[in-house]
Design an enzyme around this catalytic site. Sequence first.
Site, PDB file in Angstrom:
ATOM      1  N   SER A 131     -32.077 -30.438  49.997  1.00 38.67           N
ATOM      2  CA  SER A 131     -31.241 -31.133  50.989  1.00 38.67           C
ATOM      3  C   SER A 131     -29.771 -30.756  50.939  1.00 38.67           C
ATOM      4  CB  SER A 131     -31.377 -32.645  50.799  1.00 38.67           C
ATOM      5  OG  SER A 131     -32.697 -33.073  51.060  1.00 38.67           O
ATOM      6  N   GLU A 176       0.794  -1.225   0.000  1.00 34.94           N
ATOM      7  CA  GLU A 176       0.000   0.000   0.000  1.00 34.94           C
ATOM      8  C   GLU A 176       0.831   1.281   0.000  1.00 34.94           C
ATOM      9  OE1 GLU A 176      -3.083   0.566  -0.326  1.00 34.94           O
ATOM     10  OE2 GLU A 176      -4.084  -1.356  -0.001  1.00 34.94           O
TER      11      GLU A 176
END
Length: 676
Positions: A337, A84
């Site tokens: 329980s 680029e």
Amino acid sequence: MRGIAACLTVATVLLWLAAHGRDRLDIWVAQTTLPPVLSEVAVEVRARDGTLLRAFPVEDGRMRFAVRVDQTDQQFIKMLIAYEDKRFYQHGGVDLWALLRAGTQAVRYGEVVSGGSTLTMQVARLLENSGTGSMAGKLRQMRVALALEQRLSKDEILNLYLLHAPYGGAVEGVRAASLAWFGKEPHRLTQAEAALLIALPQAPEARRPDRQPAAANAARSRVLERLGLAAGNRQPDIPRALRTIPQDAPHLAAMLRRDRPAALRHDTTIDAQLQRNMQELARRIIWGQERGVSAAIMVADHTTGEILAHVGSPVFASKDGALGFVDMTAAKRSPGSTLKPLVYGLAFDEGLVHPDTLINDAPVSFGGYAPQNFDGQFRGMLTVRDALTLSLNIPPVLLTHELGPTRLMAGLRRAGSRPQLPSGKAGLAVALGGVGMSLHDLAQLYAGIAQGGQARPLKVLSEASDETATRFMSDVAAWQVSHILSGIAPPKGSAATAGQIAYKTGTSYGHRDAWAVGFDGRHVVGVWLGRPDGTPVPGVFGGALAAPALFEAFGRISSERAPLALPPKDALIVGTAELPEQLRQFHSRDAIFAVGPDRPVVAFPPDGAVLRRSGFGVPLKLRAGALPLTVLVNGLPVITHLRARDAVLALDAEGFTRISVIDARGRSASVEIRLD
């Protein structure tokens, strides 16, 4: 061609200014109003190894992740600059010679051969979301690019490109692109992957791999060819689908974002793979269940207090009425329980009982409160160990009556739990689940038992400091509870054997909640099943549904079990007969046991008898009691459905023996004898 013409014109102007009016150019650039360079990024929740668990999108639903040059594959950075902007580190934001070259080539060949925009100019365009076709637009980009170069470093400019480059759809930035197209972080990219990520921002929609695979492949090939990397190499297929950004641990992520709204990153103690395993397990265990049934799972390392997996529901959606958005690890429900181990542990500490103390499981009333066992039956005299193993209800209520319900509530709070009382006042029903507890609370409680009675708050953030442990139970009592729980048989089909995992199940009143919580020498696991709206699930039992899921969860953690703790040196490990006299049998202060004229009576042998061993057993003679009868020796049934009132017991072992009988109405009688 209009863009190239604009480039040529602007380049000519800038060249003239640079040559004849440098001061004016500097003033013009210095007066530039820059667009905001601080952009919103996705809030991230990460696992203990840095793996992304979940992310929250930014405005308009876009996925834009924080990223820096040093977090990105360096080969990709080199390829990007080479393709680029070769002179990126030499120019000041605008490469005039590149602009002139691009324009000259376009005029010569009649088409665009190469671009003239620098990476800095592309950043300027991305920040302002501006076009490039007009002379004014191109001039603005150049001005912003020059200003960016004056105020930011090259790496800071690259960071902005890596953050904002478009990659198709709602994907913005190289990190989001790498995750979306390749399913991985961008710090290790192949050449082909790097080339595709370089090609896409130039035409993100026209080259989208999932929609335009041919165009994407061609663009990738051009990048590789120009960089001289394509010769003789067959490139892998273009990805054909946009991957979903990880969405694991959604309830935990939502909680962290709510509790820490300013944080952009939450580094957790969660194990990413284990989290996914537990999420899959939660989905599997509700398969085939009634509509609206949900599940929750929590896994923690009780040696460090770190939460390793947090599953609030099988699916993070309100699917099939299951209200999946509700985090059931935090919801307060009746624990059934599962609080009984704490009751027994506190009773051990108070010297009320020992695991081998005899306790009467018979009809009892406390001012009108008459607890019943789950199956409606009564076992008579048996050891505390057996009472906990069988999860009977009468014995823990007896012990809670002696301890006081407020003592039990205090024990819960010292263990790090946050119980909620529906009525605001604790009663004996707390022992059987009459209190609101969350899965997190229970995991916290059992982690403390596993750690010898010391509670350390479970944590989910890696930076959270270790807090001082609080003792809520002695190490001896914690070991006694653990030893009893580890003796409970694993569910049928489990690969684990008895003694490897200490666990307890629970079912709340009306079959609304099924629980299983357990631990080995390192991990604690909690499982909940039920409906988030609290409606009953007929037939749901902790032992039948939650316990198998608990053991499967342990299997998914590891095939090897960390051994449970050894007994403390001062633990009293003896049978009932060897206990101090006051610990051989528990006597409640003022519990009213049901009696009647026809209750069973052991006529022979009499209580306290000393018999000689004959080799023919011990004759048993009974009076009264409703048939059939059950006879127990040292808490274990040896004769069931006895329809006579005499029998012979095969006893010949020297020492003390407890003989108990229970009639069809649950009434009991017992004697203790000694054989010489």
